[in-house]
Each structure stands twice: as C-alpha cells, then as structure tokens.
Design a protein around this motif. Structure first.
Motif, PDB file in Angstrom:
ATOM      1  N   LEU A 188      87.742  28.419  34.455  1.00 43.91           N
ATOM      2  CA  LEU A 188      88.234  28.120  35.802  1.00 43.91           C
ATOM      3  C   LEU A 188      89.449  28.972  36.134  1.00 43.91           C
ATOM      4  O   LEU A 188      90.348  29.145  35.292  1.00 43.91           O
ATOM      5  CB  LEU A 188      88.617  26.649  35.920  1.00 43.91           C
ATOM      6  N   VAL A 218      89.840  22.680  41.163  1.00 42.48           N
ATOM      7  CA  VAL A 218      88.411  22.355  41.136  1.00 42.48           C
ATOM      8  C   VAL A 218      87.732  22.819  42.422  1.00 42.48           C
ATOM      9  O   VAL A 218      86.645  23.409  42.387  1.00 42.48           O
ATOM     10  CB  VAL A 218      88.211  20.842  40.922  1.00 42.48           C
ATOM     11  N   LEU A 275      87.012  25.451  30.748  1.00 40.11           N
ATOM     12  CA  LEU A 275      86.867  24.193  31.465  1.00 40.11           C
ATOM     13  C   LEU A 275      87.543  23.047  30.730  1.00 40.11           C
ATOM     14  O   LEU A 275      88.248  22.238  31.329  1.00 40.11           O
ATOM     15  CB  LEU A 275      85.377  23.886  31.668  1.00 40.11           C
ATOM     16  N   LEU A 294      80.704  24.125  38.187  1.00 42.39           N
ATOM     17  CA  LEU A 294      81.853  24.971  37.871  1.00 42.39           C
ATOM     18  C   LEU A 294      81.475  26.038  36.851  1.00 42.39           C
ATOM     19  O   LEU A 294      80.584  25.824  36.012  1.00 42.39           O
ATOM     20  CB  LEU A 294      82.999  24.125  37.314  1.00 42.39           C
ATOM     21  N   ASN A 306      87.161  26.581  42.577  1.00 37.78           N
ATOM     22  CA  ASN A 306      86.143  27.094  41.648  1.00 37.78           C
ATOM     23  C   ASN A 306      84.755  26.515  41.885  1.00 37.78           C
ATOM     24  O   ASN A 306      83.789  26.935  41.228  1.00 37.78           O
ATOM     25  CB  ASN A 306      86.560  26.774  40.205  1.00 37.78           C
ATOM     26  N   LEU A 307      84.646  25.558  42.784  1.00 37.81           N
ATOM     27  CA  LEU A 307      83.385  24.848  42.981  1.00 37.81           C
ATOM     28  C   LEU A 307      82.284  25.797  43.456  1.00 37.81           C
ATOM     29  O   LEU A 307      82.472  26.595  44.383  1.00 37.81           O
ATOM     30  CB  LEU A 307      83.590  23.725  43.997  1.00 37.81           C
ATOM     31  N   PRO A 320      87.449  17.586  36.540  1.00 35.74           N
ATOM     32  CA  PRO A 320      86.671  18.758  36.113  1.00 35.74           C
ATOM     33  C   PRO A 320      85.379  18.370  35.395  1.00 35.74           C
ATOM     34  O   PRO A 320      84.348  19.030  35.558  1.00 35.74           O
ATOM     35  CB  PRO A 320      87.634  19.496  35.167  1.00 35.74           C
ATOM     36  N   ALA A 380      86.831  32.758  42.639  1.00 35.16           N
ATOM     37  CA  ALA A 380      87.436  31.521  43.149  1.00 35.16           C
ATOM     38  C   ALA A 380      88.144  31.761  44.481  1.00 35.16           C
ATOM     39  O   ALA A 380      88.694  32.839  44.735  1.00 35.16           O
ATOM     40  CB  ALA A 380      88.422  30.962  42.134  1.00 35.16           C
ATOM     41  N   TRP A 421      85.044  32.940  37.514  1.00 35.79           N
ATOM     42  CA  TRP A 421      86.347  32.500  38.002  1.00 35.79           C
ATOM     43  C   TRP A 421      87.016  33.527  38.902  1.00 35.79           C
ATOM     44  O   TRP A 421      87.862  33.175  39.731  1.00 35.79           O
ATOM     45  CB  TRP A 421      87.256  32.137  36.836  1.00 35.79           C
ATOM     46  N   SER A 437      81.547  19.453  36.410  1.00 34.40           N
ATOM     47  CA  SER A 437      81.256  20.525  35.449  1.00 34.40           C
ATOM     48  C   SER A 437      79.954  21.254  35.761  1.00 34.40           C
ATOM     49  O   SER A 437      79.835  22.459  35.516  1.00 34.40           O
ATOM     50  CB  SER A 437      81.199  19.959  34.025  1.00 34.40           C
TER      51      SER A 437
END
Length: 324
Positions: free
Chosen positions: A41, A111, A58, A37, A114-115, A30, A123, A120, A34
């Motif tokens: 998350l 990860v 995070l 993101l 959520n990228l 993460p 996601a 969030w 970061s």
C-alpha cells in the motif's frame, strides 16, 4: 456503589471502549478491504505532491498504526494512574480523542487511495482527506478540553437533618449526581458502531447512502442513551433543576411555586419499566439505579422522580420553601 465510583467506572469503560474500537478500525480496515488492495500500500506522499513515494506491505500498513495507538493509550493510562486522578483528566481525553481521530483518518485516507489499484504507484491523492483529518483531529482535542473547563457547583449543606428551617434571605444549595456505567458503556459502543459505519462509507467499503443512514441512526441512539446515562439534581432558592448527560443538557426546571410537595421514595427498575427515562403509572422516573429517589409532585398533580442519593435532604429543602 457511590456516585463518584460510578462516574469513575463509567469514564473508564468509555475510554476502554474508545481504545478498543479505534484499535479494531486501524487493524481491521485494511483486512476488510484486502481483496480490493494491492500487496503493498502507498503510505507516504511528499508535501505538495499527489503521487505516492513510499509504501508498506498490507500487513504492516494494518499493524503499524495499531501498534502506535496501543503505545499511545498505554502511556496515557499509565500517566493518569501514576498521577492519582479520580477520573479521566481533560488532557488525557483530548490526547486519546485527537490521537484516535488522526490515526483512523490517516488509515481511511490510505485505504481509499489504494482501493482497486493493482500497484501502489497508482494510488490516488490524499490531500483533501488529510485536510479533513486535521479538522476532525482538532475537534477531537478541543471538545474534551472545553468540556473540562465546566466546574461543578460545590453544594453547601443547609442543615444536618431532614426537617429543615431555612431562615429568610439565606441562600442554600443541595446537589446530587447519579450515573449508570452500563448505559455509558452502551452509549460508547453505539458511538463506535456509528463511527465504523462512517469509516466504512468513506473508505468505499459500503454504499454511501446506507452507510449514512446507519451512521445517523446509531449516532442518534448514542446521544439519547448518553443523555439518559447520568443525571444531576440541584435544589436552590430557585426551585428544582434536573440536568441530564455529561454536559448538563437537556434540563428540566420546577419553580418553588410550581411544586406542591416533595418526598424521598424507594423505587426499582421493575416498578417503572426499566432503566433510563421512564413513563409509567407512577409518573415520570429517571431510573439510573434502584433505591432512593427524589419525588416531586407539581401543582397539576403530575409526579417526577429521579434516582439520586440523599433524596430526603433535597425533599426537605423543597418542602421548606413553602413552609410558613
């Protein structure tokens, strides 16, 4: 250092490397992503739903799995230590293997989902990643348990002296093992680097093609080093058998009629050009530690040496097969 101590230390280094590698992946993944993101998350999806319904900051998403892994490894280590095991029991290896695979798989799923999301709630789904994680987790549990079912043959001493006379029809077995903890640790580190390359590619942090190439090269290096990190020599009425690696593969065999002579000889890594499987002017040498080696000369004049303890006894048995 005895072979038993070396194998124990090698297993301990391997477990320590696995534990540290998983910890770095859980906490570092993460952090490495970061910049791509959201502040929170998505970390929970209801069964049968592709939409997230729970989140964590995070920092918490990075530290919570790492904390779970730390507690798990500590509990397993304390249990093994209090049980007085001489090595790493199969159940402990299965627990750490499957636990690490499950946590890393879950972290990769979170990860990746959520990228490049701004919130969030946006996601993506983790359904297929969860299925893949379950499969890898099952493999991580099954491999150590299946490997642990392999029971080594118990050697029986034919005589106490180097000059042996084996009565006709009598069966005998001589067995000796050697391992190199440093090569085992190097294999573990290389394997963790391969895992990191795969995780980075799956999480979208690196290009998939370059990640796959790096993972393939590192995995091949890990396997080759692991196969050269331990060896078992076995002498029986069938001749000499030398097995490599923790699973006893690959193997080399010499039938009694294919061996001209055998002897014990002191060799060093400097003489043969280093550690592992070496080719030099002395022939082929499996060098895992300097000192006594079992050397066999085949009928075609080629020599093969392997660094194992009690080599003189093994050589005496091989020579006894051709004795009148």
């Amino acid at each position: 250092m005895t072979d038993r101590t070396g194998r124990r230390n090698g297993a301990a280094w391997g477990v320590a490397g696995w534990g540290a590698g998983v910890l770095v992946l859980l906490a570092g993944l993460p952090a490495a992503a970061s910049g791509r993101l959201p502040d929170r998350l998505a970390t929970h999806w209801s069964a049968g739903s592709d939409r997230p319904d729970g989140s964590l900051p995070l920092w918490a998403a990075a530290l919570l799995p790492a904390l779970v892994w730390t507690v798990l490894t500590a509990v397993v280590a304390l249990t093994v230590r209090r049980g007085g095991a001489r090595g790493i029991p199969p159940w402990a290896a299965a627990t750490l293997g499957s636990g690490g695979a499950a946590l890393v798989g879950a972290q990769v799923s979170v990860v990746r989902a959520n990228l490049d999301r701004t919130d969030w709630h946006e996601a993506g789904s983790v359904t297929w990643w969860a299925v893949g994680t379950l499969v890898v987790t099952g493999v991580g549990a099954a491999v150590p348990l299946l490997a642990g079912r392999r029971k080594p043959a118990v050697p029986r001493s034919a005589t106490d002296g180097p000059a042996m006379v084996v009565p006709a029809g009598q069966r005998f077995v001589w067995l000796s093992r050697t391992s190199n903890p440093w090569l085992q640790a190097t294999s573990a580190v290389t394997g963790l680097l391969a895992l990191a390359a795969v995780v980075g590619a799956l999480a979208g942090l690196t290009d998939r093609t370059s990640g796959a190439v790096a993972a393939a090269v590192l995995t091949l290096s890990c396997v080759v080093i692991l196969c050269c990190s331990s060896v078992q020599a076995r002498v029986s009425e069938r001749g000499l058998e030398v097995a490599f690696g923790p699973f006893g593969w690959p193997r080399r065999r010499w039938a009694p009629d294919g061996i001209e002579s055998a002897r014990a000889e002191i060799r060093t890594p400097a003489q043969v050009g280093g550690w592992g499987y070496r080719l030099s002017g002395l022939g082929t040498t499996v060098m895992l530690r300097g000192g006594e080696c079992l050397v066999v000369r085949s009928r075609n004049g080629r020599e093969f040496a392997v660094s194992v303890d009690d080599a003189e006894r093994g050589a005496a048995l091989l020579n006894a097969m051709d004795a009148p």
